[in-house]
Write a protein that holds these residues in place. Structure first.
Motif, PDB file in Angstrom:
ATOM      1  N   LEU A 459      26.240  33.112 -46.710  1.00 34.15           N
ATOM      2  CA  LEU A 459      25.346  33.576 -47.718  1.00 34.15           C
ATOM      3  C   LEU A 459      25.709  33.224 -49.161  1.00 34.15           C
ATOM      4  N   ILE A 460      26.949  33.705 -49.435  1.00 38.40           N
ATOM      5  CA  ILE A 460      27.504  33.840 -50.660  1.00 38.40           C
ATOM      6  C   ILE A 460      27.583  32.086 -51.161  1.00 38.40           C
ATOM      7  N   LYS A 461      28.198  31.459 -50.289  1.00 42.20           N
ATOM      8  CA  LYS A 461      28.506  29.931 -50.575  1.00 42.20           C
ATOM      9  C   LYS A 461      27.226  29.300 -50.897  1.00 42.20           C
ATOM     10  N   LYS A 462      25.932  29.658 -50.116  1.00 37.99           N
ATOM     11  CA  LYS A 462      24.805  28.865 -50.263  1.00 37.99           C
ATOM     12  C   LYS A 462      23.986  29.558 -51.341  1.00 37.99           C
ATOM     13  N   GLU A 463      24.281  30.640 -52.025  1.00 37.69           N
ATOM     14  CA  GLU A 463      23.684  31.135 -53.178  1.00 37.69           C
ATOM     15  C   GLU A 463      24.416  30.609 -54.233  1.00 37.69           C
ATOM     16  N   ILE A 464      25.561  30.417 -54.279  1.00 39.31           N
ATOM     17  CA  ILE A 464      26.316  29.845 -55.484  1.00 39.31           C
ATOM     18  C   ILE A 464      26.226  28.516 -55.527  1.00 39.31           C
ATOM     19  N   GLY A 465      26.155  27.842 -54.444  1.00 36.68           N
ATOM     20  CA  GLY A 465      26.142  26.142 -54.475  1.00 36.68           C
ATOM     21  C   GLY A 465      27.100  25.563 -55.307  1.00 36.68           C
ATOM     22  N   GLY A 466      26.902  24.613 -56.188  1.00 36.24           N
ATOM     23  CA  GLY A 466      27.792  24.159 -57.077  1.00 36.24           C
ATOM     24  C   GLY A 466      28.191  24.572 -58.253  1.00 36.24           C
ATOM     25  N   GLU A 467      27.666  25.850 -58.380  1.00 39.43           N
ATOM     26  CA  GLU A 467      27.883  26.404 -59.734  1.00 39.43           C
ATOM     27  C   GLU A 467      29.597  27.174 -60.047  1.00 39.43           C
ATOM     28  N   GLY A 468      30.164  27.195 -58.708  1.00 31.92           N
ATOM     29  CA  GLY A 468      31.306  27.844 -58.826  1.00 31.92           C
ATOM     30  C   GLY A 468      32.209  27.783 -57.644  1.00 31.92           C
ATOM     31  N   THR A 469      33.219  28.447 -57.407  1.00 37.38           N
ATOM     32  CA  THR A 469      34.024  28.216 -56.337  1.00 37.38           C
ATOM     33  C   THR A 469      33.967  29.721 -55.658  1.00 37.38           C
ATOM     34  N   VAL A 470      33.918  29.649 -54.261  1.00 34.25           N
ATOM     35  CA  VAL A 470      34.054  30.624 -53.496  1.00 34.25           C
ATOM     36  C   VAL A 470      35.005  30.955 -52.486  1.00 34.25           C
ATOM     37  N   GLY A 471      35.558  32.087 -52.389  1.00 37.51           N
ATOM     38  CA  GLY A 471      36.674  32.270 -51.261  1.00 37.51           C
ATOM     39  C   GLY A 471      36.738  33.445 -51.017  1.00 37.51           C
ATOM     40  N   ARG A 472      37.616  33.735 -49.877  1.00 34.65           N
ATOM     41  CA  ARG A 472      37.759  35.164 -49.344  1.00 34.65           C
ATOM     42  C   ARG A 472      39.235  35.424 -49.908  1.00 34.65           C
ATOM     43  N   TYR A 473      39.213  36.794 -50.325  1.00 37.14           N
ATOM     44  CA  TYR A 473      40.443  36.963 -51.325  1.00 37.14           C
ATOM     45  C   TYR A 473      41.217  37.730 -50.118  1.00 37.14           C
ATOM     46  N   GLY A 474      40.635  38.509 -49.121  1.00 33.82           N
ATOM     47  CA  GLY A 474      41.308  39.185 -48.206  1.00 33.82           C
ATOM     48  C   GLY A 474      40.294  40.198 -47.515  1.00 33.82           C
ATOM     49  N   GLY A 475      40.538  40.667 -46.185  1.00 38.44           N
ATOM     50  CA  GLY A 475      39.696  41.624 -45.470  1.00 38.44           C
ATOM     51  C   GLY A 475      38.290  41.281 -45.709  1.00 38.44           C
ATOM     52  N   GLU A 476      37.451  42.236 -46.350  1.00 43.44           N
ATOM     53  CA  GLU A 476      36.165  42.106 -46.568  1.00 43.44           C
ATOM     54  C   GLU A 476      35.750  41.776 -48.052  1.00 43.44           C
ATOM     55  N   GLU A 477      36.889  41.341 -48.848  1.00 42.03           N
ATOM     56  CA  GLU A 477      36.697  40.938 -50.434  1.00 42.03           C
ATOM     57  C   GLU A 477      36.663  39.690 -50.614  1.00 42.03           C
ATOM     58  N   PHE A 478      35.677  39.234 -51.451  1.00 39.45           N
ATOM     59  CA  PHE A 478      35.445  37.982 -51.800  1.00 39.45           C
ATOM     60  C   PHE A 478      35.197  37.725 -53.108  1.00 39.45           C
ATOM     61  N   VAL A 479      35.669  36.201 -53.428  1.00 37.51           N
ATOM     62  CA  VAL A 479      35.712  36.161 -54.843  1.00 37.51           C
ATOM     63  C   VAL A 479      35.033  34.785 -55.315  1.00 37.51           C
ATOM     64  N   VAL A 480      34.198  35.011 -56.389  1.00 38.74           N
ATOM     65  CA  VAL A 480      33.481  33.638 -57.105  1.00 38.74           C
ATOM     66  C   VAL A 480      34.150  33.509 -58.299  1.00 38.74           C
TER      67      VAL A 480
END
Length: 567
Positions: A459-480
């Motif tokens: 969901l996050i990856k689709k919303e961000i698209g090519g605007e930024g870099t999306v990753g899972r930082y750990g557990g249930e934490e995500f970073v853009v």
């Protein structure tokens, strides 16, 4: 060394000024004429045979012809030796592979040997030697002086030429030492040949000349094998160096660079076949990397396409051999060409093309060396692919298929450097944490929790698209990571994400109940935002600031909200 066009013109002019008229003056002043030179043809044949087989010792090219010419000088005089030396140049010139651009070498060498013949011959005659004398001491003394002065004056002339042309020459080079050593070994044969032939006739030329020619041929063969072994050693070292490169770009650049240094080439091309389309992957012309394009059809129906189809390397010695199959990217200035297929996993992937402006520039064995190098090249590319895949796997979260914290940490540091360097005006970071995720795991089980994590990530990856870099930082934490996003822009984007998450239904399996069933649940996320350079000028601080904003400004304030970092 590279001579200027002016220097080349001067060397050619010296020949026209001195050699024709000088040869005529030597002829009219010679006490003996060709009609009086009995058995001269045998000597001349022996001199030509001696010059046909030059060989290389420690990088120095040696031509064993002076021992015969010393005998010719003592037997027939200056004119006969001058003619013999000028004619002996033609086999040497053939081995030098003279072209239109290097034609000046012939004229200069002819001029230099003319000077050597006239000066050294005149010196020995002036010291009292009588042509045709068979006095043992005279033959040894004057013959030795003639040969030694010839070697010395030869290097003096070369030294003066290089000095005038602006180079930094050395007189006592390794060429001088090797030529002197070879002269000391062969001169006794020349003196003995002269005395023996005078006493017995042409049979002496067979008895003494053939053994020495045979030895010369054997040394030439040994020299060639040493050269091949040396090139093989270089190829092996080259292979090891290629294997140490980790990226395809590094391997491509190094391969073309080193091949250009190993062989006398002017241009090098790597033609690749991608999905049945030929493209020029790399092109280097006169040492400069070029971006070239050529149509698939033009390459397919050239000798490059022929090599690709047959899978066999090919060597052309001159332009007329390949002109009817010329690829569009190859210049009409080229003459000698090597085209070698590049195999990977027993399949031809492309073709390496090496070309030079000189005719007959490549030896047949060099084609095999290049073929070997192409094998090293293909193996190194394959290794780089595996390394790249391994690195990618180590940087990807197996569950969500997003980047993991290792990649994110490096990427944030890289992007911060661009901010510091002025390439970005700002850099924003959004950190998201799923609210009450432990309760989801406790209620529905970890399998359902993993399903939510995967769907949340997409969901996050689709919303961000090519605007930024999306990753899972750990557990249930995500970073853009958002380059060139101001804090306000990042907050607005974070709010859009929060609302999208809040409104999105997630389907999970009730794995902890007696009867498994699917349920629709809704989740929320707390979000923290931090921006560089206003909040921090260091990557780790940017992460800590976003994390602090998430927990203090969003979690502790009631969850399901966006908070910005405030100093």
């Amino acid at each position: 060394m590279v001579f200027t066009q002016r220097a080349k013109n001067i060397m050619i002019s010296l020949w026209f000024i001195f050699v024709p008229i000088g040869t005529f003056l030597v002829y009219i002043n010679s006490p003996t004429k060709p009609t009086e030179w009995e058995n001269y043809g045998y000597y001349l044949l022996l001199a030509l045979l001696s010059s046909v087989f030059p060989f290389v010792i420690a990088g120095s090219t040696i031509i064993l012809v002076l021992w015969v010419n010393a005998a010719i000088f003592m037997k027939y005089g200056l004119l006969a030796e001058l003619i013999s030396m000028q004619l002996s140049m033609f086999p040497v010139i053939y081995h030098m592979k003279i072209t239109r651009e290097t034609l000046f070498k012939y004229f200069f060498n002819s001029f230099m040997f003319f000077l050597l013949s006239v000066i050294c011959g005149s010196l020995i005659l002036g010291l009292g030697f009588e042509v045709g004398s068979i006095a043992i001491m005279d033959v040894i003394l004057y013959g030795s002086l003639y040969a030694i002065s010839y070697i010395l004056l030869n290097h003096v002339i070369l030294y003066i030429r290089e000095l005038i042309c602006g180079f930094k020459p050395f007189f006592l080079t390794k060429d001088f030492y090797w030529e002197t050593a070879c002269l000391l070994m062969t001169l006794p044969f020349g003196l003995s040949l002269y005395l023996f032939e005078t006493a017995t006739g042409p049979i002496a030329l067979l008895l003494m000349g053939i053994p020495l020619i045979t030895i010369t041929v054997i040394v030439r063969l040994y020299s060639d094998s040493e050269k091949v072994n040396n090139d093989l050693n270089k190829a092996s070292e080259f292979g090891h160096e290629l294997a140490e490169r980790l990226t395809s770009a590094e391997i491509l650049d190094m391969f073309v660079e080193r091949v250009s240094k190993m062989f006398p080439i002017d241009t090098a091309y790597i033609v690749d076949n991608v999905i049945d389309k030929f493209i020029i992957l790399r092109a280097v012309e006169d040492g400069v990397k070029k971006e070239l394009e050529s149509s698939h059809e033009e390459i397919k129906y050239s000798f490059v396409g022929n090599v690709y189809q047959k899978g066999e390397p090919i060597l052309y010695n001159k332009q007329t051999e390949w002109l009817h199959m010329k690829p569009s990217f190859l210049s009409m200035e080229m003459q000698s060409v090597m085209a070698v297929p590049i195999y990977r996993n027993q399949k031809i992937e492309g073709v390496l093309v090496l070309a030079t402006k000189s005719k007959f520039a490549f030896e047949p064995y060099q084609l095999n060396i290049v073929h070997l190098l192409c094998s090293y090249f293909a193996v190194s590319l394959e290794k780089a692919r595996y390394v790249r895949e391994a690195v990618a796997q180590s940087e990807i979260c197996e569950l969500t298929k997003l980047y993991n914290y290792r990649y994110l940490d490096r990427q944030i540091a890289t992007e911060m450097e661009k901010v510091v360097a002025g390439a970005y005006h700002s850099l924003s970071l959004i950190m998201l944490d799923i609210d009450k995720f432990k309760a989801v795991n406790d209620t529905y089980g970890h399998h359902s929790g993993n399903i939510i994590l995967k769907e949340f990530a997409q969901l996050i990856k689709k919303e961000i698209g090519g605007e930024g870099t999306v990753g899972r930082y750990g557990g249930e934490e995500f970073v853009v990571i958002l380059p060139n996003y101001t804090k306000l822009q990042a907050i607005n984007l974070a709010e859009q994400l929060r609302m999208k998450i809040e409104q999105t239904p997630f389907i999970v399996e009730q794995g902890l109940a007696d009867i498994a069933r699917e349920e629709i649940i809704f989740i929320t996320a707390s979000i923290g935002v931090s921006t560089a350079p206003e909040d921090s000028d260091e990557g780790n601080s940017l992460i800590r600031n976003a994390d602090r904003a998430l927990y203090i400004g969003a979690k502790q304030a009631g969850r399901n909200r966006v908070a910005e970092y405030v100093k």
